[in-house]
Every structure is written in C-alpha cells, then in structure tokens.
Design an enzyme around this catalytic site. Structure first.
Site, PDB file in Angstrom:
ATOM      1  N   PRO A  89      47.362  18.070 -29.299  1.00 37.92           N
ATOM      2  CA  PRO A  89      47.114  16.639 -29.503  1.00 37.92           C
ATOM      3  C   PRO A  89      46.255  16.014 -28.407  1.00 37.92           C
ATOM      4  O   PRO A  89      45.716  14.924 -28.592  1.00 37.92           O
ATOM      5  CB  PRO A  89      48.523  16.023 -29.524  1.00 37.92           C
ATOM      6  CG  PRO A  89      49.402  17.021 -28.869  1.00 37.92           C
ATOM      7  CD  PRO A  89      48.806  18.359 -29.158  1.00 37.92           C
ATOM      8  N   GLU A 116      57.403  21.909 -25.997  1.00 38.75           N
ATOM      9  CA  GLU A 116      56.843  20.765 -25.305  1.00 38.75           C
ATOM     10  C   GLU A 116      55.337  20.910 -25.072  1.00 38.75           C
ATOM     11  O   GLU A 116      54.614  19.926 -25.007  1.00 38.75           O
ATOM     12  CB  GLU A 116      57.553  20.561 -23.958  1.00 38.75           C
ATOM     13  CG  GLU A 116      57.116  19.314 -23.203  1.00 38.75           C
ATOM     14  CD  GLU A 116      57.501  18.027 -23.934  1.00 38.75           C
ATOM     15  OE1 GLU A 116      56.882  16.991 -23.650  1.00 38.75           O
ATOM     16  OE2 GLU A 116      58.408  18.074 -24.786  1.00 38.75           O
ATOM     17  N   ARG A 154      34.828  26.797 -45.786  1.00 45.08           N
ATOM     18  CA  ARG A 154      34.103  26.275 -46.940  1.00 45.08           C
ATOM     19  C   ARG A 154      32.625  26.031 -46.631  1.00 45.08           C
ATOM     20  O   ARG A 154      31.808  25.864 -47.552  1.00 45.08           O
ATOM     21  CB  ARG A 154      34.761  24.984 -47.450  1.00 45.08           C
ATOM     22  CG  ARG A 154      34.662  23.824 -46.498  1.00 45.08           C
ATOM     23  CD  ARG A 154      35.544  22.659 -46.939  1.00 45.08           C
ATOM     24  NE  ARG A 154      35.298  22.266 -48.305  1.00 45.08           N
ATOM     25  CZ  ARG A 154      34.300  21.477 -48.684  1.00 45.08           C
ATOM     26  NH1 ARG A 154      33.464  21.004 -47.759  1.00 45.08           N
ATOM     27  NH2 ARG A 154      34.139  21.154 -49.942  1.00 45.08           N
ATOM     28  N   ASP A 169      29.044  16.545 -48.687  1.00 48.91           N
ATOM     29  CA  ASP A 169      30.388  16.056 -48.378  1.00 48.91           C
ATOM     30  C   ASP A 169      30.345  14.809 -47.513  1.00 48.91           C
ATOM     31  O   ASP A 169      29.380  14.575 -46.775  1.00 48.91           O
ATOM     32  CB  ASP A 169      31.198  17.113 -47.617  1.00 48.91           C
ATOM     33  CG  ASP A 169      31.677  18.222 -48.534  1.00 48.91           C
ATOM     34  OD1 ASP A 169      31.752  18.007 -49.745  1.00 48.91           O
ATOM     35  OD2 ASP A 169      31.984  19.312 -48.009  1.00 48.91           O
TER      36      ASP A 169
END
Length: 246
Positions: A89, A116, A154, A169
């Site tokens: 993150p 953690e 892809r 896209d």
C-alpha cells in the site's frame, strides 16, 4: 512473458490463471504463470516466515530470508533479469502507463505479503518496483498481484482478439473511453446515437473522441493534468461548462 508469484496462498491463483484472458494467453504461449509458496524456502523445521518487529508494536513482520532465498532461486532459473514487484500500500499508485511499461518485460516476479508488512531490507535491497493498486489496505498482496498481472497480460501482442482493443481502452490515450453500443439499435425505446449507424467513419471517430473528452471532463477531470488539450478541446469544455452553469 514469464510471471512468478511468491505467496503464502498459491491456491488463490488457480482460478485466475486458468480462466478467461489469462488462460487464452497461456494457451497461445504468450505467457506462463507460476505461483510459488515462499514458505517452502524458510529455514528451520517449522518453516516460520514471520516474526515480531524489533522495537515492539502490533502485528508480525515477514522475515527477509524466505523471500531473498526464493527470489535468488527464481533469478538463477531466469534467462533475463526479472522485474521484482513488491505489492504494497506504500508503493507507487498503479496506472495504465505502468501496465504498458511492465508489458515490455520478459519476466515479472510478484511478492505478495501478509501480516503487518515486510522487513525493510526486502524493500531496500531486493525489489525493483513497489506497486499499490489504490489507497486502501488489503489482507495480502495476492489480489493486487492478480489485478496487475491481468492488466499487463492483456496488453501482450496477440492475446486479445483485436490488438486495437487495448489501445482504445480507458487511460491508454490519457482519457476515459467513449461509450459503446451494440444491437439492437432500439432497445425498449432507448436508441443508439444516429451517428453510429451513419456509416461515416470520420464523423464516428470525431464523435467518439468528443464523447471520450466529455466523459473525462465529467468523471475524471484530474486526468487533464497530464493530458494537454488542443484549442478545439478547450472550446468544447468551455461550452459544456457554460451549459452546466446556466
């Protein structure tokens, strides 16, 4: 392309790697996947992969040894130097531009953690990239790795039925994609825009470009920070803004 995933839960990837576009890419020999349990590389009888953090604190931290040893084995097997991606993150927020960059690599290794976090030495001395798929926290890195792998695979030539699909896209052009319609032309009184059935491809392309611009202005105007607008596009946005305020 070769994709290796280091995880404590390799079974999570079975359905993803054997379904849809991922399976088609494998069948076409455009990519090979492997999910490796890095617990197998842990020292000691009990194969422990985590420990308490130095200095105290909540949670457990993944030890460096299993990850370093697992990556070293995979690198010895590799024909080219792999990109080693830490799903985290705290990492760089993932974008289509990053997907296009990774699609040019021959070998990707994803590190998927739990608990953690990682021992900082993994971050500093082992990985080449840190990636976050958004500003939120997941239980582990597996779902994020699936997202990144799917978005990269892809883009490989020959994977999609039409290579232009990836080019058109959302985000590939810097803008959101234009609306799509298919048969029937009239569904429950909801009609396809006349321009799309006109057969005039130049006008259709212009309409799609304008709709892409409008959708981006309505939903993601922040994308304009990295997409230089032409004078015509600026005039269109000014006209939409004027209508909105009247």
């Amino acid at each position: 392309m070769k994709i290796d995933v280091l995880t404590l839960f390799p079974e999570m990837f079975q359905g993803v790697f054997s379904s849809s576009i991922m399976k088609k890419a494998t069948d076409k020999e455009k990519v090979s996947f492997r999910a490796v349990n890095f617990r197998d590389y842990a020292d000691g009888k009990h194969k422990v992969v985590d420990d308490y953090p130095y200095g105290g604190g909540a949670g457990m931290v993944l030890k460096p040894q299993p990850l370093f040893d697992a990556v070293e084995v995979l690198k010895k097997e590799a024909e080219t130097a792999p990109r080693i991606i830490l799903m985290c993150p705290q990492g760089e927020r993932y974008t289509q531009k990053k997907a296009e960059e990774l699609a040019g690599e021959e070998h990707l290794i994803f590190l998927c953690g739990h608990y953690e976090g990682y021992d900082e030495r993994v971050r500093i001395h082992l990985v080449t990239d840190e990636i976050s798929i958004g500003d939120y926290v997941l239980t582990g890195g597996e779902l994020g790795a699936m997202v990144v792998a799917d978005s990269v695979v892809r883009l490989l030539p020959g994977v999609l039925g039409n290579d232009d699909s990836a080019v058109q896209d959302s985000f590939s052009s810097g803008l959101l994609e234009h609306p799509h319609y298919t048969r029937p032309a009239n569904f429950r009184g909801m009609k396809v825009p006349d321009i799309l059935t006109s057969g005039n491809h130049r006008h259709i392309d212009e309409w799609r470009r304008e709709q892409s611009l409008k959708r981006t202005w309505e939903r993601r105007p922040d994308l304009f920070d990295h997409h230089p607008l032409t004078e015509k596009e600026k005039q269109l946005i000014d006209s939409w803004q004027a209508k909105k305020t009247t």
